[in-house]
Motif scaffolding. Structure first.
Motif, mmCIF file in Angstrom:
data_model
loop_
_atom_site.group_PDB
_atom_site.id
_atom_site.type_symbol
_atom_site.label_atom_id
_atom_site.label_comp_id
_atom_site.label_asym_id
_atom_site.label_seq_id
_atom_site.Cartn_x
_atom_site.Cartn_y
_atom_site.Cartn_z
ATOM 1 N N MET A 1 41.757 38.919 18.157
ATOM 2 C CA MET A 1 40.839 37.904 18.647
ATOM 3 C C MET A 1 39.674 37.772 17.673
ATOM 4 S SD MET A 1 38.350 39.640 21.434
ATOM 5 C CE MET A 1 37.064 38.567 20.833
ATOM 6 N N HIS A 2 38.949 36.674 17.823
ATOM 7 C CA HIS A 2 37.760 36.414 17.018
ATOM 8 C C HIS A 2 36.525 36.588 17.894
ATOM 9 C CE1 HIS A 2 34.696 34.559 14.592
ATOM 10 N NE2 HIS A 2 34.555 33.560 15.459
ATOM 11 N N PRO A 3 35.686 37.590 17.620
ATOM 12 C CA PRO A 3 34.458 37.753 18.416
ATOM 13 C C PRO A 3 33.514 36.568 18.206
ATOM 14 C CG PRO A 3 34.979 39.747 17.172
ATOM 15 C CD PRO A 3 35.842 38.661 16.636
ATOM 16 N N SER A 4 32.955 36.100 19.285
ATOM 17 C CA SER A 4 32.083 34.934 19.224
ATOM 18 C C SER A 4 30.840 35.246 18.391
ATOM 19 C CB SER A 4 31.677 34.516 20.638
ATOM 20 O OG SER A 4 30.834 33.404 20.604
ATOM 21 N N THR A 5 30.420 34.291 17.532
ATOM 22 C CA THR A 5 29.259 34.350 16.624
ATOM 23 C C THR A 5 29.457 35.329 15.476
ATOM 24 O OG1 THR A 5 27.984 36.071 17.755
ATOM 25 C CG2 THR A 5 27.742 33.805 18.565
ATOM 26 N N TYR A 6 30.611 35.984 15.382
ATOM 27 C CA TYR A 6 30.887 36.889 14.265
ATOM 28 C C TYR A 6 31.592 36.084 13.185
ATOM 29 C CZ TYR A 6 29.650 41.128 16.880
ATOM 30 O OH TYR A 6 28.989 42.120 17.569
ATOM 31 N N LEU A 7 30.856 35.724 12.146
ATOM 32 C CA LEU A 7 31.395 34.857 11.115
ATOM 33 C C LEU A 7 32.432 35.607 10.287
ATOM 34 C CD1 LEU A 7 31.126 32.022 9.881
ATOM 35 C CD2 LEU A 7 29.448 32.972 8.296
ATOM 36 N N ASN A 8 33.643 35.003 10.179
ATOM 37 C CA ASN A 8 34.741 35.550 9.366
ATOM 38 C C ASN A 8 35.171 36.938 9.829
ATOM 39 O OD1 ASN A 8 34.649 33.252 7.658
ATOM 40 N ND2 ASN A 8 33.000 34.189 6.474
ATOM 41 N N LYS A 9 34.990 37.233 11.112
ATOM 42 C CA LYS A 9 35.357 38.552 11.634
ATOM 43 C C LYS A 9 36.528 38.404 12.601
ATOM 44 C CE LYS A 9 31.637 40.327 9.696
ATOM 45 N NZ LYS A 9 30.915 39.089 9.352
ATOM 46 N N VAL A 10 37.428 39.391 12.549
ATOM 47 C CA VAL A 10 38.598 39.433 13.433
ATOM 48 C C VAL A 10 38.726 40.848 13.972
ATOM 49 C CG1 VAL A 10 41.089 39.174 13.600
ATOM 50 C CG2 VAL A 10 39.787 37.594 12.197
ATOM 51 N N LEU A 13 41.186 43.490 15.697
ATOM 52 C CA LEU A 13 42.612 43.761 15.813
ATOM 53 C C LEU A 13 42.828 44.960 16.724
ATOM 54 C CD1 LEU A 13 43.638 43.426 12.041
ATOM 55 C CD2 LEU A 13 43.529 41.633 13.777
ATOM 56 N N GLY A 14 43.801 44.850 17.651
ATOM 57 C CA GLY A 14 44.172 45.951 18.529
ATOM 58 C C GLY A 14 45.573 46.413 18.247
ATOM 59 N N SER A 15 45.852 47.692 18.481
ATOM 60 C CA SER A 15 47.145 48.291 18.162
ATOM 61 C C SER A 15 47.775 48.900 19.402
ATOM 62 C CB SER A 15 46.988 49.364 17.085
ATOM 63 O OG SER A 15 46.243 50.458 17.583
ATOM 64 N N SER A 16 49.079 49.098 19.327
ATOM 65 C CA SER A 16 49.789 49.742 20.417
ATOM 66 C C SER A 16 49.516 51.235 20.480
ATOM 67 C CB SER A 16 51.296 49.501 20.273
ATOM 68 O OG SER A 16 51.761 49.997 19.023
ATOM 69 N N GLN A 17 48.896 51.801 19.431
ATOM 70 C CA GLN A 17 48.478 53.198 19.468
ATOM 71 C C GLN A 17 47.144 53.368 20.184
ATOM 72 O OE1 GLN A 17 49.619 51.734 16.708
ATOM 73 N NE2 GLN A 17 51.514 52.843 16.260
ATOM 74 N N GLY A 18 46.402 52.285 20.393
ATOM 75 C CA GLY A 18 45.147 52.343 21.119
ATOM 76 C C GLY A 18 43.920 52.070 20.279
ATOM 77 N N ALA A 19 43.986 52.217 18.975
ATOM 78 C CA ALA A 19 42.813 52.023 18.119
ATOM 79 C C ALA A 19 42.571 50.534 17.895
ATOM 80 C CB ALA A 19 43.018 52.731 16.782
ATOM 81 N N LEU A 20 41.284 50.191 17.581
ATOM 82 C CA LEU A 20 40.885 48.823 17.261
ATOM 83 C C LEU A 20 40.171 48.832 15.924
ATOM 84 C CD1 LEU A 20 40.509 49.113 20.612
ATOM 85 C CD2 LEU A 20 39.821 46.734 20.340
ATOM 86 N N GLN A 21 40.324 47.740 15.166
ATOM 87 C CA GLN A 21 39.677 47.610 13.873
ATOM 88 C C GLN A 21 39.020 46.237 13.770
ATOM 89 O OE1 GLN A 21 42.404 48.386 10.680
ATOM 90 N NE2 GLN A 21 42.862 50.491 11.346
ATOM 91 N N LEU A 22 37.802 46.222 13.205
ATOM 92 C CA LEU A 22 37.061 44.991 12.972
ATOM 93 C C LEU A 22 37.082 44.696 11.483
ATOM 94 C CD1 LEU A 22 35.303 42.755 14.250
ATOM 95 C CD2 LEU A 22 33.307 44.192 13.742
ATOM 96 N N TRP A 23 37.651 43.552 11.098
ATOM 97 C CA TRP A 23 37.834 43.187 9.704
ATOM 98 C C TRP A 23 37.038 41.938 9.377
ATOM 99 C CZ3 TRP A 23 40.972 45.296 5.743
ATOM 100 C CH2 TRP A 23 41.719 46.408 6.120
#
Length: 886
Positions: free
Chosen positions: A150-159, A161-171
């Motif tokens: 998903m794209h966080p609102s007001t976060y420019l060029n940020k995505v 990402l969620g994984s089936s292992q449980g971790a999340l990453q902001l790119w």
């Protein structure tokens, strides 16, 4: 030999397909000020307006089934296998994005960029307009298997990402940098959704947890847990109340209050399968859901306590149909029973006329005991195996009777009320392990005949549900009853069973009159009441046609190589259409006793029904939720039907709706256009009138009277005072205009008309046409002139108006050319009348012109003579027809 598909039927469209397991996409059209819903259906997607859930567009087909969809303000993106396509106008592919090596399963539209992720761990950022690959990220599925983004609102060029292992990453997709990693909550991420609050994100996990997390502070604000398994979808309400909705694999929806941090409402059995996606419309109390049960539903929140109610829906079968029949005599409604246990009616006119008669229940007394511990599934009846319907008395009592799998009791249904009926028809002496196998309602709608697996055949009254007797002494057949039928006048009942016998009974006395020994056990039976033809499908894949008047076998057909699933007659009883497990649809011509049409389909058909009006053939297929319509080509034009040989090898015909784009490519190809174009002139003895209004030619002979009537009563009077602005001459130096000359001075300087006149465009075209012999151009110029301009043009033909005798002769020949062609008949006479009125005196002094007028007069008399003969013949025929009717 091989052929090119069916010569009798062509694919039209499919009914009852609305959604599958792919999450939907919602887009807002600013110009229309309306929300649109995009759902995937196989290889194409449908677009609906949320206000009415009416379908507005069907996309062209892709090579494989669509796995995910996304939408922005202008385009719809759909992934099919490794290919990602962009669609414009909800239909046409305008861009293709190639680069994935595995199946694409996630799409995210972000401004001018599109983000796609496949099952192999590749994430690609595309330039939407150019189709270029902007960025490529690779993840190891063993350590970070991408499951949501998903794209966080007001976060420019940020995505995020969620994984089936449980971790999340902001790119950051512009700099290709990993900004932050969230360790997760020891469960796979199944859903990510932006909340109305900035920095706050809703996270759904495979363990059933809903986490409301602040990604800027990395702080969990609150969490909820549902008991229905993983979170399949999340949606935040944006019109005021702080509500979050979560879907479950069981089809339930839970609504949580974020302020009170508690469950406020739940919608059980919102869908019969998992909730594929749930979306709150921005600024409105509406929730849109879809699921793999082939349903789209819109819920409105206007209940006390925060509950929702169903506002509108589009729903088909969630499991393939088992039997289909046309209901009524207009051929506009198709009754369909499915493996999901529902009985539904699909309209061939518009989807808003569809009806869902629902599931059958054990009985209403048990249904009222839901609160005493009976589960939802325990109250439902199994799927319908066979049913019969008659519309004759459906406004008075139930008009549909259905048999259920594994049950002896037969249920009744009311078509107008869209509910299950009041009766459960069961034989008075039931035996163990006996089920109802065949059913038929009489043509009057008063009685129903039911056959069972133990050989019993019973008759019931539909109004009261009372038993009206049984056929035979105890049992009608020694084996299972395979089919029952009654004739049009309720004089005869026909039954057939696994004992290889076809029996004829008196309907009223229930006594047997005759029986026929068959060559094999019959599988099913179909009676065409109007013609008295009875079709029997046997277990050895052969077909028998019996005349119930003579009670003899009149036709025998062979050719199927699998079990015959269903059959239907054409309205006139001339054709018998059969479908079988060999994936063929065959049409047999009864008068000639030959196979006249045969074609293959991709999936084996299980049901077939011909419309009572003969315009459509409806089929249902294995592993398909829709009902497919085929048009009857013989109603639209001449179809040459010839007997097909015994070794005929049918070719495949694509199912309707699957290859809509291919049919359009055929239309837009470079093949010649075979559409009919009307000739400019139908015959030499007929004439064609112009399409000009009557005011352009009917008033030509009365122009003097019109001018005299429109003449002002008094001349205009000049103002006494000078004008406020004095007239000046154009130029850099301001100069006033000279005073106008007096009327006397002006009259003294008037020259003759002929000395100053110039040839008009019409006069020049007329002289050129006299030399070339083609008068189309001057006629076209006269059509563009009004009555006054036309009078001026004809006046200028003489020498006094600047013309000549040559122009007069050219005009006469132009009229002759118009009369010879037969076109603009009314204009030719109107122009000639005005011409003679203006120039008859000068024409009488010209011998060449008078000779041309005499030839034109003969031409006029000959033309009127032919027309008068046609008029007299038509009037005579009309008078004779009127006298015959009187």
């Amino acid at each position: 030999m091989s052929a090119g598909g069916s010569s009798l039927f062509s694919g039209f469209r499919v009914l009852g397909l609305y959604s599958n397991h792919v999450p939907h996409a919602v887009r807002y059209h600013k110009k229309h000020r309306e929300f649109y819903l995009v759902t995937a259906v196989g290889k194409s997607f449908h677009t609906y307006n949320v206000n009415r859930l009416g379908i507005v567009a069907i996309s062209n087909s892709l090579p494989d089934d669509i796995t995910c969809v996304a939408a922005d303000r202008m385009l719809v993106f759909a992934a099919s296998g490794r290919l990602v396509c962009a669609f414009a106008r909800n239909k046409e592919v305008v861009m293709r994005y190639h680069g994935h090596q595995q199946e694409v399963r996630l799409l995210l539209s972000l401004g001018d960029q599109l983000i796609s992720a496949d099952s192999g761990g590749d994430v690609i950022v595309w330039d939407v307009q150019g189709g270029d690959m902007y960025l490529r990220l690779q993840f190891d599925p063993n350590t970070f298997d991408l499951s949501a983004m998903m794209h966080p609102s007001t976060y420019l060029n940020k995505v995020l990402l969620g994984s089936s292992q449980g971790a999340l990453q902001l790119w950051n997709i512009k700099t290709s940098k990993l900004l932050f990693t969230f360790p997760g909550w020891s469960a796979g991420v199944t859903a990510l959704q932006q909340s109305p609050a900035v920095d706050v994100v809703g996270i759904g996990t495979a363990a059933g947890h809903i986490i409301i997390h602040n990604i800027r502070l990395d702080e969990t604000l609150m969490s909820f847990t549902q008991d229905w398994g993983p979170i399949s979808s999340l949606a935040f309400r944006t019109d005021g109340p702080p509500i979050v909705a979560c879907g479950s694999p069981q089809g339930h929806i839970a609504f949580w209050d974020l302020e009170r941090r508690q469950l406020v409402a739940q919608q059980r059995h919102a869908h019969s399968t998992a909730i594929a996606a749930a979306t709150f419309l921005h600024g409105e109390p509406l929730l849109v859901t879809n699921g793999a049960d082939n349903a789209i539903k819109v819920w409105i929140f206007d209940q006390e306590g925060g509950g929702a109610r169903l506002l509108r829906k589009r729903q088909g079968h969630s499991a393939p149909p088992t039997a289909i029949h046309h209901h009524g005599n207009d051929g506009k409604n198709i009754l369909s029973a499915g493996h999901d246990g529902t009985l539904q009616s699909f309209s061939t006119v518009h989807e808003r006329f569809n009806k869902n008669l629902g599931h059958g229940s054990m009985n209403k007394k048990k249904a009222n005991k839901k609160k005493k511990g009976l589960s939802y599934e325990e109250l439902r009846l199994p799927a319908i195996t066979a049913f019969s319907s008659v519309a004759a008395r459906q406004s008075d009592w139930d008009g549909i009777v259905a048999c259920h799998r594994g049950r002896l009791a037969v249920t009744t249904w009311n078509y107008q009320k869209c509910t299950m009926g009041t009766h459960h028809l069961q034989p008075p002496f039931p035996s163990r392990d006996t089920v109802a196998t065949a059913v038929d309602i009489t043509s009057c709608g008063n009685f129903v005949v039911i056959g069972s697996s133990c050989g019993h055949v019973d008759a019931y009254n539909l109004q009261s549900g009372l038993h009206r007797g049984c056929y035979g002494d105890g049992r009608a057949h020694s084996g299972s009853v395979r089919g029952v039928a009654t004739d049009t006048l309720n004089q005869m009942t026909l039954t057939t069973g696994s004992d290889w016998l076809l029996k004829f009974w008196r309907f009223k006395t229930k006594k047997q009159e005759e029986q026929l020994k068959l060559n094999a056990a019959p599988a099913s039976m179909m009676l065409h009441r109007d013609s008295g033809m009875l079709a029997l499908a046997l277990d050895d894949f052969t077909l028998l046609v019996v005349d119930i008047e003579t009670r003899r076998i009149v036709r025998k057909f062979t050719g199927h190589h699998g079990n015959i699933n269903d059959m239907t007659f054409s309205p006139d009883g001339r054709w018998l259409v059969t479908v079988a497990m060999d994936c063929t649809i065959r049409t047999w011509d009864l008068p000639s006793g030959c196979l006249v049409d045969c074609f293959l389909v991709a999936m084996a058909p299980v049901g077939v029904s011909m419309s009572p009006t003969g315009d459509f053939l409806a089929t249902a297929h294995v592993d398909s939720l829709g009902i497919y319509l085929w048009t009857n080509k013989s109603l639209c034009g001449l179809v040459g039907l010839r007997p097909l040989p015994a070794d005929y090898q049918p070719s495949a015909e694509m199912l309707p709706g699957v290859t809509a784009d291919e049919s359009e490519q055929v239309v837009t190809s470079d093949e010649p256009d075979d559409s009919y174009k009307s000739a400019e002139q139908l015959g030499a003895e007929l004439v064609t009138l112009s399409l000009l209004p009557e005011s352009r030619w009917k008033s030509l002979l009365h122009l003097d009277d019109i001018k005299r009537r429109n003449k002002p009563t008094a001349p205009p009077v000049a103002p006494a005072a000078a004008p406020f602005f004095l007239p000046t001459l154009p130029g850099l130096t301001p100069r006033f205009t000279l005073p106008t000359t007096t009327e006397k001075e002006a009259q003294s300087k008037v020259l003759g008309w002929g000395s100053l006149s110039q040839s008009s465009e019409f006069s020049s075209a007329l002289e050129a046409a006299l030399e070339s012999g083609s008068f189309e151009h001057p006629v076209h110029l006269l059509k563009d002139c009004g009555p006054a301009a036309l009078s001026v043009e004809l006046t200028c033909l003489t020498s006094e108006g600047g013309g000549s005798s040559t122009r007069l002769l050219a005009f006469i020949r132009m009229i002759g050319s118009m009369l010879s062609s037969g076109r603009d008949f009314d204009l030719a006479h109107a122009y000639l009348g005005l011409f003679l009125k203006l120039h008859l005196r000068s024409l009488s002094q010209d011998t060449v012109a008078m000779a041309a007028l005499l030839r034109l007069s003969c031409q006029l008399e000959a033309g009127w003579a032919e027309l008068r003969a046609s008029f007299d013949q038509s009037l005579c025929l009309l008078s004779y027809a009127k006298s015959a009717l009187l």
